[in-house]
Design a protein around this motif. Structure first.
Motif, short mmCIF file in Angstrom:
data_model
loop_
_atom_site.label_atom_id
_atom_site.label_comp_id
_atom_site.label_asym_id
_atom_site.label_seq_id
_atom_site.Cartn_x
_atom_site.Cartn_y
_atom_site.Cartn_z
N TRP A 62 0.83 -1.20 0.00
CA TRP A 62 0.00 0.00 0.00
C TRP A 62 0.86 1.24 0.00
O TRP A 62 2.00 1.23 0.45
CB TRP A 62 -0.88 0.03 1.26
CG TRP A 62 -1.67 -1.20 1.45
CD1 TRP A 62 -1.26 -2.34 2.08
CD2 TRP A 62 -2.99 -1.47 0.98
NE1 TRP A 62 -2.25 -3.29 2.04
CE2 TRP A 62 -3.33 -2.78 1.37
CE3 TRP A 62 -3.94 -0.72 0.27
CZ2 TRP A 62 -4.55 -3.36 1.07
CZ3 TRP A 62 -5.16 -1.29 -0.01
CH2 TRP A 62 -5.46 -2.60 0.39
N ALA A 64 0.53 5.17 1.42
CA ALA A 64 -0.27 6.07 2.26
C ALA A 64 0.31 7.47 2.22
O ALA A 64 1.53 7.66 2.15
CB ALA A 64 -0.31 5.56 3.69
N LYS A 65 -0.59 8.45 2.22
CA LYS A 65 -0.20 9.85 2.38
C LYS A 65 -0.82 10.35 3.66
O LYS A 65 -2.04 10.26 3.83
CB LYS A 65 -0.71 10.68 1.20
CG LYS A 65 -0.12 10.25 -0.14
CD LYS A 65 -0.70 11.07 -1.28
CE LYS A 65 -0.07 10.61 -2.60
NZ LYS A 65 -0.48 11.47 -3.73
N GLU A 84 4.83 10.35 3.09
CA GLU A 84 4.39 9.39 2.08
C GLU A 84 5.11 8.08 2.36
O GLU A 84 6.33 8.04 2.42
CB GLU A 84 4.74 9.88 0.67
CG GLU A 84 3.94 11.10 0.26
CD GLU A 84 4.26 11.62 -1.12
OE1 GLU A 84 3.47 12.38 -1.67
OE2 GLU A 84 5.35 11.27 -1.65
N GLU A 91 -5.58 0.21 7.04
CA GLU A 91 -6.19 1.31 7.79
C GLU A 91 -5.78 1.26 9.26
O GLU A 91 -5.41 2.26 9.85
CB GLU A 91 -7.73 1.21 7.74
CG GLU A 91 -8.33 1.49 6.40
CD GLU A 91 -9.00 2.87 6.36
OE1 GLU A 91 -9.05 3.55 7.40
OE2 GLU A 91 -9.45 3.25 5.27
N GLU A 144 -4.92 13.19 9.09
CA GLU A 144 -5.77 12.48 8.15
C GLU A 144 -4.87 11.75 7.17
O GLU A 144 -3.70 12.11 7.00
CB GLU A 144 -6.73 13.43 7.44
CG GLU A 144 -6.06 14.42 6.54
CD GLU A 144 -7.07 15.29 5.77
OE1 GLU A 144 -8.25 15.28 6.09
OE2 GLU A 144 -6.63 15.97 4.84
N TYR A 145 -5.40 10.72 6.54
CA TYR A 145 -4.57 9.96 5.60
C TYR A 145 -5.41 9.38 4.49
O TYR A 145 -6.63 9.23 4.61
CB TYR A 145 -3.83 8.83 6.34
CG TYR A 145 -4.68 8.03 7.28
CD1 TYR A 145 -5.51 7.03 6.82
CD2 TYR A 145 -4.66 8.30 8.65
CE1 TYR A 145 -6.30 6.31 7.70
CE2 TYR A 145 -5.46 7.59 9.54
CZ TYR A 145 -6.26 6.58 9.04
OH TYR A 145 -7.06 5.87 9.90
N GLN A 146 -4.73 9.11 3.38
CA GLN A 146 -5.33 8.40 2.25
C GLN A 146 -4.47 7.18 2.00
O GLN A 146 -3.24 7.27 2.00
CB GLN A 146 -5.29 9.27 1.00
CG GLN A 146 -6.14 10.52 1.10
CD GLN A 146 -5.93 11.39 -0.13
OE1 GLN A 146 -4.80 11.64 -0.54
NE2 GLN A 146 -7.03 11.85 -0.71
N ILE A 147 -5.12 6.06 1.76
CA ILE A 147 -4.39 4.83 1.48
C ILE A 147 -4.87 4.28 0.16
O ILE A 147 -6.07 4.26 -0.11
CB ILE A 147 -4.66 3.79 2.59
CG1 ILE A 147 -4.32 4.38 3.96
CG2 ILE A 147 -3.86 2.52 2.34
CD1 ILE A 147 -4.73 3.49 5.12
N GLU A 148 -3.93 3.88 -0.68
CA GLU A 148 -4.33 3.22 -1.92
C GLU A 148 -3.43 2.02 -2.18
O GLU A 148 -2.27 2.00 -1.76
CB GLU A 148 -4.26 4.21 -3.08
CG GLU A 148 -2.89 4.81 -3.29
CD GLU A 148 -2.92 5.97 -4.30
OE1 GLU A 148 -2.14 5.96 -5.25
OE2 GLU A 148 -3.77 6.86 -4.11
#
Lengths: 81, 81
Positions: A3, A5-6, A44, A53, A73-77
């Motif tokens: 993954w 993550a930012k 990053e 998560e 806060e974070y975004q995961i892809e």
């Protein structure tokens, strides 16, 4: 699985961000109409996990952020390979 | 008109990011399978402009980034009020 993550870690409202103030002022002196400039911490990362998560939430709580002064806060892809 | 911009300034590939390395190592020591962690510079700003793309591009070139060692990208959106 891998993954990406930012993670953005911001100072809570009302806390002093001197770096942001100085850079904002420098931009104003160059002629830009900057009203506010903030310098959050930003990470990053690429990591392996079965529960991404949960892992990122934990990393923030345990190491990256200080819950007394920060929100995060974070975004995961999924990492395309 | 008012805009909000988020600017990410990354070190070019191959350049040393000691802060990222140290934090990545600390997360590994806590048991997370972190492969890579980077700490780009990150700015959030609110500004007034008639030509927001041009202004942010210029701010990056003139002050925020060093084109010799950095790449940058940004997102701009109208500030809802």
């Amino acid at each position: 699985m891998k993954w990406k993550a930012k993670v953005v870690i911001r100072l809570k409202e009302g806390l002093n961000d001197p770096e942001g103030r100085v850079i904002g002022k420098a931009l104003k002196n160059l002629g830009y109409k900057v009203e506010e400039l903030k310098v959050p911490k930003y990470f990053e990362l690429i990591f392996e996990s079965e529960a991404p998560e949960k892992d990122v939430e934990e990393m923030c709580k345990r190491l990256l952020a200080n819950p007394v002064i920060h929100t995060y806060e974070y975004q995961i892809e999924p990492l395309g390979e």
